[in-house]
Motif scaffolding. Structure first.
Motif, PDB file in Angstrom:
ATOM      1  N   PHE A   1       0.786  -1.373   0.089  1.00 37.76           N
ATOM      2  CA  PHE A   1      -0.037  -0.173   0.011  1.00 37.76           C
ATOM      3  C   PHE A   1       0.842   1.166   0.023  1.00 37.76           C
ATOM      4  CE2 PHE A   1      -2.944   3.151   1.503  1.00 37.76           C
ATOM      5  CZ  PHE A   1      -4.079   3.020   0.968  1.00 37.76           C
ATOM      6  N   ASP A   2       0.633   2.054  -0.913  1.00 37.89           N
ATOM      7  CA  ASP A   2       1.364   3.411  -1.077  1.00 37.89           C
ATOM      8  C   ASP A   2       0.516   4.350  -0.750  1.00 37.89           C
ATOM      9  OD1 ASP A   2       2.686   5.488  -2.174  1.00 37.89           O
ATOM     10  OD2 ASP A   2       3.255   4.565  -4.021  1.00 37.89           O
ATOM     11  N   ILE A   3       0.894   5.069   0.554  1.00 37.93           N
ATOM     12  CA  ILE A   3       0.333   6.173   0.986  1.00 37.93           C
ATOM     13  C   ILE A   3       0.405   7.604   0.109  1.00 37.93           C
ATOM     14  CG2 ILE A   3       0.485   5.376   3.199  1.00 37.93           C
ATOM     15  CD1 ILE A   3       2.308   7.662   3.830  1.00 37.93           C
ATOM     16  N   GLY A   4       1.039   7.404  -1.020  1.00 37.54           N
ATOM     17  CA  GLY A   4       1.190   8.791  -1.746  1.00 37.54           C
ATOM     18  C   GLY A   4       2.368   9.486  -1.540  1.00 37.54           C
ATOM     19  N   LYS A   5       3.407   9.079  -0.660  1.00 36.20           N
ATOM     20  CA  LYS A   5       4.417  10.177  -0.637  1.00 36.20           C
ATOM     21  C   LYS A   5       5.549   9.947  -1.445  1.00 36.20           C
ATOM     22  CE  LYS A   5       4.760  11.594   4.245  1.00 36.20           C
ATOM     23  NZ  LYS A   5       5.654  11.888   5.033  1.00 36.20           N
ATOM     24  N   MET A   6       6.182  11.066  -1.774  1.00 34.84           N
ATOM     25  CA  MET A   6       7.140  10.986  -2.757  1.00 34.84           C
ATOM     26  C   MET A   6       8.252   9.897  -2.582  1.00 34.84           C
ATOM     27  SD  MET A   6       8.280  14.934  -3.596  1.00 34.84           S
ATOM     28  CE  MET A   6       9.849  14.515  -4.266  1.00 34.84           C
ATOM     29  N   ARG A   7       8.520   8.994  -3.590  1.00 33.66           N
ATOM     30  CA  ARG A   7       9.466   7.964  -3.774  1.00 33.66           C
ATOM     31  C   ARG A   7       9.252   6.875  -2.937  1.00 33.66           C
ATOM     32  NH1 ARG A   7      15.485   9.783  -3.176  1.00 33.66           N
ATOM     33  NH2 ARG A   7      15.777   7.842  -4.569  1.00 33.66           N
ATOM     34  N   THR A   8       7.928   6.643  -2.612  1.00 27.39           N
ATOM     35  CA  THR A   8       7.474   5.376  -1.726  1.00 27.39           C
ATOM     36  C   THR A   8       7.344   4.397  -2.990  1.00 27.39           C
ATOM     37  OG1 THR A   8       6.174   6.675  -0.136  1.00 27.39           O
ATOM     38  CG2 THR A   8       5.535   4.416  -0.555  1.00 27.39           C
ATOM     39  N   ASP A   9       7.101   4.640  -4.128  1.00 25.96           N
ATOM     40  CA  ASP A   9       6.936   3.640  -5.118  1.00 25.96           C
ATOM     41  C   ASP A   9       8.244   2.992  -5.397  1.00 25.96           C
ATOM     42  OD1 ASP A   9       7.695   6.177  -6.330  1.00 25.96           O
ATOM     43  OD2 ASP A   9       7.001   5.678  -8.132  1.00 25.96           O
ATOM     44  N   GLU A  10       9.330   3.745  -5.317  1.00 24.99           N
ATOM     45  CA  GLU A  10      10.783   3.112  -5.669  1.00 24.99           C
ATOM     46  C   GLU A  10      10.745   2.186  -4.597  1.00 24.99           C
ATOM     47  OE1 GLU A  10      13.870   6.112  -5.846  1.00 24.99           O
ATOM     48  OE2 GLU A  10      12.281   7.600  -6.826  1.00 24.99           O
TER      49      GLU A  10
ATOM     50  N   THR B   1      -2.629  10.694  -3.033  1.00 29.29           N
ATOM     51  CA  THR B   1      -1.644  11.714  -2.171  1.00 29.29           C
ATOM     52  C   THR B   1      -1.702  11.358  -0.619  1.00 29.29           C
ATOM     53  OG1 THR B   1      -1.516  14.182  -1.708  1.00 29.29           O
ATOM     54  CG2 THR B   1      -3.833  13.208  -1.875  1.00 29.29           C
ATOM     55  N   ASN B   2      -0.825  11.791   0.155  1.00 26.86           N
ATOM     56  CA  ASN B   2      -0.613  11.523   1.528  1.00 26.86           C
ATOM     57  C   ASN B   2      -1.245  12.280   2.191  1.00 26.86           C
ATOM     58  OD1 ASN B   2       1.375  13.589   0.878  1.00 26.86           O
ATOM     59  ND2 ASN B   2       2.137  13.262   2.841  1.00 26.86           N
ATOM     60  N   SER B   3      -1.906  13.681   1.630  1.00 25.53           N
ATOM     61  CA  SER B   3      -2.513  14.716   2.420  1.00 25.53           C
ATOM     62  C   SER B   3      -4.116  14.210   2.537  1.00 25.53           C
ATOM     63  CB  SER B   3      -2.519  15.963   1.610  1.00 25.53           C
ATOM     64  OG  SER B   3      -3.091  15.715   0.305  1.00 25.53           O
ATOM     65  N   LYS B   4      -4.525  13.068   2.029  1.00 24.31           N
ATOM     66  CA  LYS B   4      -5.867  12.717   2.119  1.00 24.31           C
ATOM     67  C   LYS B   4      -5.877  11.362   2.835  1.00 24.31           C
ATOM     68  CE  LYS B   4      -7.698  15.981  -1.009  1.00 24.31           C
ATOM     69  NZ  LYS B   4      -8.534  15.803  -2.329  1.00 24.31           N
ATOM     70  N   VAL B   5      -7.178  10.970   3.616  1.00 23.95           N
ATOM     71  CA  VAL B   5      -6.906   9.441   4.150  1.00 23.95           C
ATOM     72  C   VAL B   5      -7.560   8.693   2.994  1.00 23.95           C
ATOM     73  CG1 VAL B   5      -7.555  10.148   6.567  1.00 23.95           C
ATOM     74  CG2 VAL B   5      -9.468   9.969   4.811  1.00 23.95           C
TER      75      VAL B   5
ATOM     76  N   ALA C   1       3.795   1.535   3.079  1.00 20.24           N
ATOM     77  CA  ALA C   1       4.986   2.143   3.107  1.00 20.24           C
ATOM     78  C   ALA C   1       4.990   3.565   3.189  1.00 20.24           C
ATOM     79  CB  ALA C   1       5.389   1.786   1.471  1.00 20.24           C
ATOM     80  N   LEU C   2       5.806   3.906   3.983  1.00 23.21           N
ATOM     81  CA  LEU C   2       6.054   5.323   4.318  1.00 23.21           C
ATOM     82  C   LEU C   2       7.401   5.721   3.652  1.00 23.21           C
ATOM     83  CD1 LEU C   2       5.127   5.749   7.805  1.00 23.21           C
ATOM     84  CD2 LEU C   2       3.769   6.286   5.836  1.00 23.21           C
TER      85      LEU C   2
END
Length: 90
Positions: free
Chosen positions: A32-41, A64-68, A87-88
């Motif tokens: 689960f990708d929470i939408g923060k930069m580089r989490t996908d890497e 995006t990480n700014s929304k639930v 992942a964070l």
């Protein structure tokens, strides 16, 4: 053991911790990708390692990480994955 529920609620709910599976064999692992930069890497590397071991992986995330996460996303994760790695990245 009790753990706090990390979802965005006005008051935290305490739930008993589920016992971890003895093995990941035969299970679907949700990444689960929470939408923060580089989490996908990071998740790309984790997925690669799991797949190398013959494990089944499914990707989920929010834009995006700014929304639930929406209830629909959470329901999809709950219905399609047996275990989940959230992942964070910072």
């Amino acid at each position: 053991m009790w753990m706090r529920d990390p979802t965005a609620e006005t008051s935290a709910v305490k739930r008993p911790r589920k016992a971890p599976p003895k093995s990941l064999e035969g299970l679907t692992i949700g990444l689960f990708d929470i939408g923060k930069m580089r989490t996908d890497e990071f998740l790309n590397q984790v997925e690669k390692r799991f797949v190398e071991r013959g494990l089944k992986v499914k990707r989920f995330g929010k834009p995006t990480n700014s929304k639930v996460a929406t209830p629909e996303i959470l329901q999809k994760v709950a219905s399609e994955a047996d275990v989940v790695l959230i992942a964070l990245s910072d």
